[in-house]
Design a protein around this motif. Structure first.
Motif, PDB file in Angstrom:
ATOM      1  N   TYR A  87       0.818  -1.203   0.000  1.00 15.25           N
ATOM      2  CA  TYR A  87       0.000   0.000   0.000  1.00 15.25           C
ATOM      3  C   TYR A  87       0.860   1.265   0.000  1.00 15.25           C
ATOM      4  CZ  TYR A  87      -4.245  -2.721   1.072  1.00 15.25           C
ATOM      5  OH  TYR A  87      -5.303  -3.587   1.045  1.00 15.25           O
ATOM      6  N   GLU A  88       2.022   1.182   0.652  1.00 18.90           N
ATOM      7  CA  GLU A  88       2.860   2.392   0.747  1.00 18.90           C
ATOM      8  C   GLU A  88       3.425   2.810  -0.602  1.00 18.90           C
ATOM      9  OE1 GLU A  88       5.282  -1.087   2.607  1.00 18.90           O
ATOM     10  OE2 GLU A  88       3.199  -0.357   2.604  1.00 18.90           O
ATOM     11  N   TRP A  89       3.361   1.927  -1.608  1.00 13.92           N
ATOM     12  CA  TRP A  89       3.806   2.311  -2.960  1.00 13.92           C
ATOM     13  C   TRP A  89       2.832   3.285  -3.625  1.00 13.92           C
ATOM     14  CZ3 TRP A  89       5.544  -2.489  -6.298  1.00 13.92           C
ATOM     15  CH2 TRP A  89       6.674  -3.089  -5.701  1.00 13.92           C
ATOM     16  N   ILE A  90       1.583   3.245  -3.227  1.00 17.17           N
ATOM     17  CA  ILE A  90       0.527   3.923  -3.999  1.00 17.17           C
ATOM     18  C   ILE A  90       0.813   5.404  -4.212  1.00 17.17           C
ATOM     19  CG2 ILE A  90      -1.916   4.572  -3.974  1.00 17.17           C
ATOM     20  CD1 ILE A  90      -2.447   1.814  -2.652  1.00 17.17           C
ATOM     21  N   PRO A  91       1.065   6.206  -3.157  1.00 13.46           N
ATOM     22  CA  PRO A  91       1.327   7.629  -3.406  1.00 13.46           C
ATOM     23  C   PRO A  91       2.585   7.864  -4.230  1.00 13.46           C
ATOM     24  CG  PRO A  91       1.659   7.086  -1.088  1.00 13.46           C
ATOM     25  CD  PRO A  91       1.019   5.903  -1.717  1.00 13.46           C
ATOM     26  N   GLU A  92       3.605   7.032  -4.041  1.00 13.09           N
ATOM     27  CA  GLU A  92       4.845   7.217  -4.799  1.00 13.09           C
ATOM     28  C   GLU A  92       4.637   6.900  -6.274  1.00 13.09           C
ATOM     29  OE1 GLU A  92       9.608   6.089  -4.558  1.00 13.09           O
ATOM     30  OE2 GLU A  92       8.242   5.504  -2.941  1.00 13.09           O
ATOM     31  N   HIS A  94       1.776   7.048  -7.863  1.00 16.06           N
ATOM     32  CA  HIS A  94       0.911   8.114  -8.362  1.00 16.06           C
ATOM     33  C   HIS A  94       1.730   9.339  -8.750  1.00 16.06           C
ATOM     34  CE1 HIS A  94      -1.299  11.905  -7.674  1.00 16.06           C
ATOM     35  NE2 HIS A  94      -2.273  11.289  -8.311  1.00 16.06           N
ATOM     36  N   ASP A  95       2.615   9.750  -7.857  1.00 11.06           N
ATOM     37  CA  ASP A  95       3.432  10.944  -8.129  1.00 11.06           C
ATOM     38  C   ASP A  95       4.383  10.702  -9.293  1.00 11.06           C
ATOM     39  OD1 ASP A  95       2.131  12.120  -6.027  1.00 11.06           O
ATOM     40  OD2 ASP A  95       3.808  11.969  -4.615  1.00 11.06           O
ATOM     41  N   SER A  98       2.531  11.100 -12.469  1.00 13.68           N
ATOM     42  CA  SER A  98       2.319  12.525 -12.767  1.00 13.68           C
ATOM     43  C   SER A  98       3.552  13.134 -13.413  1.00 13.68           C
ATOM     44  CB  SER A  98       1.964  13.285 -11.490  1.00 13.68           C
ATOM     45  OG  SER A  98       0.736  12.840 -10.962  1.00 13.68           O
ATOM     46  N   GLU A 116      -7.572   2.499   0.250  1.00  7.71           N
ATOM     47  CA  GLU A 116      -6.183   2.941   0.130  1.00  7.71           C
ATOM     48  C   GLU A 116      -5.949   3.694  -1.179  1.00  7.71           C
ATOM     49  OE1 GLU A 116      -3.671   2.732   2.228  1.00  7.71           O
ATOM     50  OE2 GLU A 116      -4.589   1.493   3.800  1.00  7.71           O
ATOM     51  N   GLU A 119      -7.847   8.138  -2.917  1.00  6.19           N
ATOM     52  CA  GLU A 119      -7.293   9.489  -3.067  1.00  6.19           C
ATOM     53  C   GLU A 119      -6.439   9.625  -4.332  1.00  6.19           C
ATOM     54  OE1 GLU A 119      -4.180  12.424  -0.605  1.00  6.19           O
ATOM     55  OE2 GLU A 119      -5.044  10.630   0.373  1.00  6.19           O
ATOM     56  N   TYR A 120      -6.038   8.507  -4.918  1.00  7.01           N
ATOM     57  CA  TYR A 120      -4.992   8.558  -5.939  1.00  7.01           C
ATOM     58  C   TYR A 120      -5.421   8.138  -7.340  1.00  7.01           C
ATOM     59  CZ  TYR A 120      -2.131   8.968  -1.764  1.00  7.01           C
ATOM     60  OH  TYR A 120      -1.595   9.386  -0.569  1.00  7.01           O
TER      61      TYR A 120
END
Length: 350
Positions: A87-92, A94-95, A98, A116, A119-120
């Motif tokens: 799960y901790e990969w998701i924001p990274e 996503h960014d 981008s 989870e 938001e992304y």
């Protein structure tokens, strides 16, 4: 049926095909591999790169045995557990997407994973085997995101039940994908015509989630039938360990697929039949018209012997061939040189 946006990108019948490069679990548990997959998808020109987010305990019962197509000595629960994306990969991820100007997506297989991801991701992708999980569909519909749902291993009546559940729960922006749940899918079984069937039955944008080995044929056929979305698995290397690499496209094949989709769109055009700008020169020079087949003196009747229907080239074109029989009932009002395009003012129309 109206278009709607996925992350600011219009999706619908009058828009270019939204191409999803399906990375799935082909990251093999390595974050840098996941980023390389994003690079490949962006370079290929895909609109989105999609991963899969699940937890084995929310997906399979324990001691669930084996699945033959996976060709692995481990049980399916153990295999699925090894494919989980942290799960901790998701924001990274996503960014990173981008930064590469490509949309980040991931298929949630359970409510916890959806929360989870919420938001992304700009839209939900529902996997074929989840498409009859009505409580989960209702949860996704309540989040007010567009939903792209695959329909593999389901009858049309079952798809109708899922669509009804989504709509009753508030989903308005929905895409249905024809999919055959076989890995790989024989090209003779892909049944791309269902793209039209789903569109006619449910009046929503439709498309194809393709598991054939061919990078071009099924996606191009789907686009020709009106697909708004095309999804296909890809990998960095088909020889990598893992169940989904073997039937996935290589990086250069993914690029070929995107190019084929865009070329197919270009060949379809607007559907309006008219003389195009690229045809204009030959429209003027090569369309046949009525010309003097020989020298015609003033007062001489126009006949089949002295008229001809020819291409004018750079000479001034004569009358349209549809007037040929009318001209046979006239006489020349002036001398007409051989090859001249005959006009109404050249003949006596009384």
């Amino acid at each position: 049926m109206e278009s709607f946006d996925i992350g600011g990108r219009p999706v619908g019948p009058d828009e270019s095909t939204f191409v999803i490069a399906e990375a799935g679990s082909n990251h093999n548990g390595d974050l840098e591999t996941a980023k390389e997959l994003i690079d490949v998808a962006a370079d290929a020109g895909a609109d989105a790169v999609k991963f899969q987010t699940f937890r084995a305990e929310d997906l399979y019962v324990e001691e669930s045995g084996e699945v033959e197509y996976l060709d692995d000595d481990r049980g399916i629960y153990e295999i699925i557990e090894s494919m989980e994306m942290p799960y901790e990969w998701i924001p990274e991820l996503h960014d990173y997407c981008s930064e590469q100007s490509i949309q980040f997506m991931s298929t949630p297989f359970d409510k916890r994973s959806a929360e989870e991801l919420a938001e992304y991701v700009p839209a939900w992708k529902v996997a074929s085997y989840t498409s009859s999980h009505v409580p989960f569909l209702q949860h996704l519909a309540g989040t007010d995101k567009p939903i792209i749902m695959s329909t593999g291993a389901h009858e049309l009546a079952e798809v109708a039940e899922s669509v009804a559940a989504l709509r009753e729960a508030g989903a308005t922006d929905l895409v249905l994908l024809q999919c055959v749940a076989a890995y790989p899918t024989p090209i003779s079984e892909i049944n791309v015509g269902v793209v039209e069937t789903l569109n006619e039955e449910f009046d929503v944008p439709t498309g194809l989630s393709d598991h054939t080995l061919d990078p071009v044929t099924a996606p191009a056929a789907a686009v020709a039938l009106g697909a708004s979305v095309v999804e296909k698995h890809f990998t960095l290397d088909k020889s990598m360990e893992g169940p989904d690499h073997e039937f996935a496209l290589k990086p250069n094949e993914l690029g070929r697929m995107v190019s084929a989709i865009r070329d197919t769109e270009a060949t379809l055009g607007s559907g309006e039949k008219r003389v195009l700008e690229v045809e204009q020169e030959l429209h003027e020079k090569a369309r046949r018209a009525i010309h003097a087949g020989e020298y015609i003196e003033q007062g001489e009747p126009l006949t089949k012997e002295n008229l001809n229907v020819l291409r004018p080239g750079e000479r001034e074109s004569g009358l349209h061939p549809k007037f040929y029989n009318e001209l046979l009932e006239t006489t020349a009002t002036r001398d007409i040189q051989r090859g001249k395009g005959i006009k109404w003012e050249d003949v006596d129309q009384d």
